[in-house]
Design a protein around this motif. Structure first.
Motif, short mmCIF file in Angstrom:
data_model
loop_
_atom_site.label_atom_id
_atom_site.label_comp_id
_atom_site.label_asym_id
_atom_site.label_seq_id
_atom_site.Cartn_x
_atom_site.Cartn_y
_atom_site.Cartn_z
N PHE A 1 0.83 -1.21 0.00
CA PHE A 1 0.00 0.00 0.00
C PHE A 1 0.87 1.26 0.00
O PHE A 1 0.52 2.25 -0.64
N ASP A 2 1.99 1.21 0.71
CA ASP A 2 2.89 2.37 0.75
C ASP A 2 3.43 2.69 -0.64
O ASP A 2 3.62 3.86 -0.99
N LEU A 3 3.74 1.66 -1.42
CA LEU A 3 4.26 1.89 -2.77
C LEU A 3 3.27 2.67 -3.63
O LEU A 3 3.67 3.50 -4.46
N ILE A 4 1.99 2.40 -3.44
CA ILE A 4 0.95 3.15 -4.16
C ILE A 4 0.81 4.55 -3.59
O ILE A 4 0.78 5.55 -4.32
N GLU A 5 0.72 4.65 -2.26
CA GLU A 5 0.52 5.94 -1.61
C GLU A 5 1.66 6.91 -1.90
O GLU A 5 1.44 8.12 -2.08
N ASP A 6 2.89 6.40 -1.97
CA ASP A 6 4.06 7.24 -2.23
C ASP A 6 4.29 7.47 -3.72
O ASP A 6 5.30 8.06 -4.10
N GLU B 1 -13.13 -0.42 2.81
CA GLU B 1 -12.76 0.93 3.22
C GLU B 1 -11.23 1.07 3.22
O GLU B 1 -10.59 1.14 4.27
N PRO B 2 -10.62 1.13 2.04
CA PRO B 2 -9.17 1.31 1.98
C PRO B 2 -8.78 2.73 2.39
O PRO B 2 -9.64 3.56 2.66
N SER B 3 -7.49 3.01 2.42
CA SER B 3 -7.04 4.35 2.80
C SER B 3 -7.47 5.37 1.75
O SER B 3 -7.92 5.03 0.66
N GLN B 4 -7.29 6.62 2.08
CA GLN B 4 -7.72 7.70 1.19
C GLN B 4 -6.86 7.79 -0.07
O GLN B 4 -7.20 8.54 -0.99
N PHE B 5 -5.77 7.02 -0.14
CA PHE B 5 -4.86 7.13 -1.27
C PHE B 5 -4.94 5.95 -2.24
O PHE B 5 -4.38 6.02 -3.33
N VAL B 6 -5.61 4.88 -1.86
CA VAL B 6 -5.62 3.70 -2.72
C VAL B 6 -7.05 3.24 -3.00
O VAL B 6 -7.99 3.53 -2.26
N GLY C 1 -8.04 -8.31 -5.79
CA GLY C 1 -8.02 -7.27 -6.81
C GLY C 1 -6.64 -6.62 -6.86
O GLY C 1 -5.81 -6.83 -5.96
N LEU C 2 -6.38 -5.84 -7.88
CA LEU C 2 -5.13 -5.11 -7.99
C LEU C 2 -5.26 -3.81 -7.20
O LEU C 2 -6.32 -3.19 -7.17
N ILE C 3 -4.17 -3.40 -6.55
CA ILE C 3 -4.16 -2.13 -5.80
C ILE C 3 -3.80 -1.01 -6.76
O ILE C 3 -2.82 -1.08 -7.50
N LEU C 4 -4.61 0.06 -6.74
CA LEU C 4 -4.45 1.18 -7.66
C LEU C 4 -4.47 2.50 -6.90
O LEU C 4 -5.01 2.58 -5.80
N PRO C 5 -3.90 3.56 -7.51
CA PRO C 5 -4.02 4.88 -6.89
C PRO C 5 -5.49 5.35 -6.93
O PRO C 5 -6.20 5.07 -7.90
N LYS C 6 -5.89 6.04 -5.91
CA LYS C 6 -7.26 6.53 -5.87
C LYS C 6 -7.43 7.72 -6.81
O LYS C 6 -6.47 8.39 -7.19
#
Length: 289
Positions: free
Chosen positions: A98-103, A118-123, A238-243
């Protein structure tokens, strides 16, 4: 599931660079705008999650995620009218994905990621491409005395440390003895501990247990068994993506559908087709969001 030879790579058509991530400065451009401008697709792939991403017998990165990225590259060629793209692969882990996406280090992370409501506000997440759930790998000789409907008091269960699976098992079976494993080799060492009789069971998502057990050469019919038949939970991957990147999310979801229609995903899971069908009985293959 393509585990027998462990060697399918797409390096002939896909330029892959394994690298350590360096956080990028905040950007206002969308993912597609950045890819169009730079020609660079940045992807995170696990190395400890058979068959999604793992190191094969020759220590080369292999797995379903490479096939998916190759298809995604073709989709981008059509979408952006650009023929040449460089794919840069970063090693993701259970703890940094998740950090790799958020950063903004990567544009997507491909692996066994349970879709969070309810993922973080960035992903955000793509649509699901597979459903599995929490199960135990045990020795077949122990099957009759391993009662998942009971308390499992006195049973030693191996689990990956600080995971949602560990939390679930501690809540569901408070009288069981928990032995933690961690790191990129945690699942392998946990299953090896089961082989050596140091623990009574190892718990994880069923599809990951099957993949790792197959890679280690365990006989899942003669010597070992995965229980219960129906998973204790329903985990939609699922794949993790930027929000806030709707066009990128749409393209990734379309690629998932193409991968399904061309049997790219099914081909990797062909030998566990019966397992997937049984899982879908209680966990319909629909978007849980």
């Amino acid at each position: 599931m393509k585990i027998n030879h462990l060697s399918k790579l797409f390096l002939a058509t896909l330029l892959v660079t394994v690298s350590f991530p360096i956080p990028l400065k905040a950007q206002n451009k969308t993912v597609l705008e950045n890819i169009q401008e730079t020609g660079l697709i940045r992807v995170g792939i696990r190395e400890d999650a058979v068959p999604f991403g793992y190191r094969n017998a020759d220590n080369n990165l292999s797995g379903l995620c490479l096939d998916f990225v190759n298809q995604l590259r073709r989709q981008l060629q059509q979408e952006l009218k650009r023929n040449i793209f460089t794919v840069k692969i970063f090693q993701s882990t259970l703890f940094n994905r998740f950090d790799l996406i958020e950063d903004q280090v990567i544009d997507l992370e491909c692996g066994p990621n349970s879709i969070q409501t309810e993922p973080s506000q960035f992903v955000s997440f793509s649509k699901p491409f597979l459903v599995t759930g929490i199960q135990f790998l045990i020795r077949k000789d122990d099957q009759l005395k391993f009662n998942v409907r009971g308390t499992l008091e006195g049973v030693t269960i191996g689990v990956l440390r600080n995971t949602s699976t560990e939390k679930f098992i501690r809540t569901r079976y408070p009288l069981a003895t928990i032995q933690q494993f961690q790191g990129t080799t945690g699942r392998v060492r946990g299953i090896q501990a089961l082989q050596r009789g140091r623990i009574d069971a190892f718990v994880s998502d069923g599809i990951l247990l099957i993949g790792e057990a197959t890679l280690l050469g365990l006989d899942l019919e003669k010597d070992y068994v995965i229980v219960p038949t129906q998973p204790l939970t329903c985990e939609y991957y699922g794949l993790i993506l930027p929000k806030n990147n709707p066009q990128w999310q749409k393209l990734v979801n379309e690629t998932i559908e193409i991968a399904r229609s061309q049997l790219i995903i099914a081909d990797w899971f062909s030998i566990v087709d019966s397992y997937i069908q049984e899982t879908n009985v209680n966990c319909p293959d629909i978007n849980p969001q």
